[in-house]
Design a protein around this motif. Structure first.
Motif, PDB file in Angstrom:
ATOM      1  N   THR A  85       0.809  -1.227   0.000  1.00  0.00           N
ATOM      2  CA  THR A  85       0.000   0.000   0.000  1.00  0.00           C
ATOM      3  C   THR A  85       0.840   1.274   0.000  1.00  0.00           C
ATOM      4  O   THR A  85       0.374   2.326   0.424  1.00  0.00           O
ATOM      5  N   ARG A  86       2.070   1.186  -0.500  1.00  0.00           N
ATOM      6  CA  ARG A  86       2.933   2.375  -0.595  1.00  0.00           C
ATOM      7  C   ARG A  86       2.547   3.280  -1.768  1.00  0.00           C
ATOM      8  O   ARG A  86       2.984   4.423  -1.844  1.00  0.00           O
ATOM      9  N   TYR A  87       1.757   2.754  -2.687  1.00  0.00           N
ATOM     10  CA  TYR A  87       1.464   3.492  -3.918  1.00  0.00           C
ATOM     11  C   TYR A  87       0.035   4.027  -3.911  1.00  0.00           C
ATOM     12  O   TYR A  87      -0.840   3.504  -3.240  1.00  0.00           O
ATOM     13  N   LEU A  88      -0.180   5.046  -4.690  1.00  0.00           N
ATOM     14  CA  LEU A  88      -1.533   5.527  -4.902  1.00  0.00           C
ATOM     15  C   LEU A  88      -2.312   4.497  -5.718  1.00  0.00           C
ATOM     16  O   LEU A  88      -1.768   3.868  -6.630  1.00  0.00           O
ATOM     17  N   HIS A  89      -3.571   4.320  -5.370  1.00  0.00           N
ATOM     18  CA  HIS A  89      -4.451   3.494  -6.185  1.00  0.00           C
ATOM     19  C   HIS A  89      -5.889   3.984  -6.003  1.00  0.00           C
ATOM     20  O   HIS A  89      -6.303   4.297  -4.878  1.00  0.00           O
ATOM     21  N   PRO A  90      -6.655   4.063  -7.076  1.00  0.00           N
ATOM     22  CA  PRO A  90      -8.025   4.581  -6.964  1.00  0.00           C
ATOM     23  C   PRO A  90      -8.900   3.821  -5.972  1.00  0.00           C
ATOM     24  O   PRO A  90      -9.713   4.433  -5.271  1.00  0.00           O
ATOM     25  N   ALA A  93      -8.643   5.085  -2.283  1.00  0.00           N
ATOM     26  CA  ALA A  93      -9.162   6.442  -2.103  1.00  0.00           C
ATOM     27  C   ALA A  93     -10.678   6.483  -2.272  1.00  0.00           C
ATOM     28  O   ALA A  93     -11.395   7.148  -1.504  1.00  0.00           O
ATOM     29  N   GLU A  97     -13.560   7.350   0.620  1.00  0.00           N
ATOM     30  CA  GLU A  97     -14.570   8.385   0.374  1.00  0.00           C
ATOM     31  C   GLU A  97     -15.985   7.838   0.593  1.00  0.00           C
ATOM     32  O   GLU A  97     -16.826   8.486   1.230  1.00  0.00           O
ATOM     33  N   CYS A 326      -9.745  -3.679  -1.468  1.00  0.00           N
ATOM     34  CA  CYS A 326     -10.599  -2.498  -1.631  1.00  0.00           C
ATOM     35  C   CYS A 326     -11.610  -2.691  -2.754  1.00  0.00           C
ATOM     36  O   CYS A 326     -12.722  -2.159  -2.697  1.00  0.00           O
TER      37      CYS A 326
END
Length: 460
Positions: A85-90, A93, A97, A326
């Motif tokens: 989970t070090r990277y951005l991923h839609p 996020a 939300e 997720c």
């Protein structure tokens, strides 16, 4: 060459389990005949022989076993990417939300974790960061997890006098246990039960105050599952939380077993039960969130999150909030909304409750229903004997017979192991409810024909 998984017999697998697993790792129906489950759909599970069982107990697969939408989402994402989970991923996020949108203000900051135990463990760390205290108030019979810190606030796990762990010495020092707000079998059952039970929390706050110390947090489940499906009386939460906050503490709502519409569409979160409008400082969710995938979360306020950040310790959890998990979480929320499952839970739960309350057991001389409590598909059937005492033996017998003779899976909880806890996947239908009720009565009728001394006292 090793066999395919499906080629092993249950006896072979049971032998391997006994050889390689600690006996402390339990398996369901240990006192009768453990099941080997190889498949499932909706509210049904399937064993290695193709026998189909109605599942009234599995609150993990919240939107149904092998829900097609969740399976498709997981399969699609695992074929594209699953990493740390070090990277951005839609997915992460977007799921955060969505989660915040389902909670009242000011809950706005999300931490993803892998399990309910991890969620409650982190909740304790957040509370300690905010209050600079570790003085906890917990409810008797509560269960909050299996980590060392969550065991310390889980009286359910140290009810045995033989269970000795270092943290037991802290009871009465930095962990104070208050009575479970049980209005059926508890010490207070009248109209003023909420105030009387809340007064124990007030007394706990005063105990810490006399020592010149603040309270860290009051942690409680919205509905105590292992306590026997106890929903606190209206106003209990408000009175408790008012006292705790006046003593400098926070309110942690453990929603691991009760979140996401299990109690119905008008009680999407159990902490809202009884028209309660007290917003927790921290909310934890787990079991149902990923429909079987390891996904849980902690949601808190900006203020609590900032206090945690100010400690300067990075929070990193390798697998928590992974793209695949997720994806499962997003699919679960979609299914809840698309199929109106919280409303379905309310409708089926009301039907099942009315059926149990009106059930004629006049031809079951050794079995009585003392209480039917809960709401939605979170229900407890409190079984008593002819003396109106907890029917521990009778409940164990019924549970075993439901599995062996009717292929219905149930679970037992409560301090006296006499409460059948109903918390099935929300795909549980009216037809499933009828099947359950009919089998329950037939199992209850069998008790009069057997030697009770031969019934195992160990709950299944």
């Amino acid at each position: 060459m090793d066999k395919e998984e499906s080629e092993y017999t249950k006896d072979e697998i049971l032998e391997k389990r006994k050889k390689f697993f600690s006996s402390s790792v339990s398996v369901s129906y240990e006192n009768s005949d453990p099941l080997m489950i190889m498949g499932g759909y909706k509210a049904r599970l399937i064993d290695e022989h193709g026998n189909v069982y109605l599942d009234t107990r599995n609150n993990v697969c919240h939107v149904g076993h092998q829900n097609e939408a969740v399976v498709a989402a997981v399969q699609k994402q695992v074929g594209i990417l699953n990493t740390n989970t070090r990277y951005l991923h839609p997915n992460a996020a977007l799921l955060a939300e969505r989660l915040v949108s389902l909670l009242p203000d000011p809950l706005c900051k999300v931490f993803f974790v892998n399990s309910g135990s991890e969620a409650n463990d982190l909740a304790l760390r957040l509370a300690q960061a905010k209050t600079k205290s570790n003085n906890m108030i917990v409810v008797d019979t509560a269960y909050h997890g299996h980590t060392l810190s969550t065991l310390a606030v889980s009286p359910y796990k140290y009810k045995s006098k033989e269970f000795n762990m270092p943290f037991n010495d802290s009871l009465g020092k930095n962990v104070i246990k208050v009575p479970c707000p049980d209005t059926f079998r508890g010490i207070h059952t009248g109209d003023d039960a909420a105030s009387k039970y809340a007064n124990y929390v007030v007394e706990a706050c005063n105990t810490y105050k006399k020592r010149g110390e603040d309270v860290c947090a009051f942690i409680t489940e919205g509905g105590l599952s292992v306590g026997g499906v106890i929903l606190p009386p209206p106003m209990y939460f408000k009175k408790c939380v008012d006292a705790v906050r006046a003593a400098g503490g926070l309110y942690i709502a453990d929603e691991v077993q009760t979140a996401l519409g299990r109690l119905g569409d008008d009680c999407f979160w159990a902490f809202l039960h009884g028209g309660n409008d007290i917003v927790p400082d921290i909310v934890t969710i787990g079991k149902p969130f990923g429909n079987g995938m390891p996904l849980a979360a902690v949601i808190t306020t900006e203020e609590v999150s900032s206090a945690f950040e100010s400690m300067g310790v990075e929070y990193f959890n390798t697998f928590a909030g992974s793209p695949v998990c997720c994806a499962a979480g997003l699919a679960v929320l979609d299914e809840l909304e698309r199929n109106k499952l919280p409303a379905h839970a309310a409708r089926v739960g009301n039907y099942l409750k009315s059926k149990f309350l009106s059930l004629d057991l006049s031809d079951c001389p050794d079995v009585n229903i003392g209480d039917v409590r809960g709401r939605g598909l979170f229900m407890g059937i409190d079984i008593v004997n002819n003396d109106m005492e907890p029917g521990t033996l009778e409940t164990s017998f019924i549970c075993t017979k439901l599995k062996e003779d009717f292929r219905i899976l149930t679970s037992i909880d409560g301090p006296h192991d006499n409460v059948l806890v109903v918390k099935p996947p929300l795909a549980f239908s009216i037809e499933d409810a009828d099947e359950f009720i009919d089998a329950f009565k037939k199992a209850a009728q069998m008790i009069a024909k057997i030697d009770k001394s031969k019934i195992s006292k160990t709950p299944t």
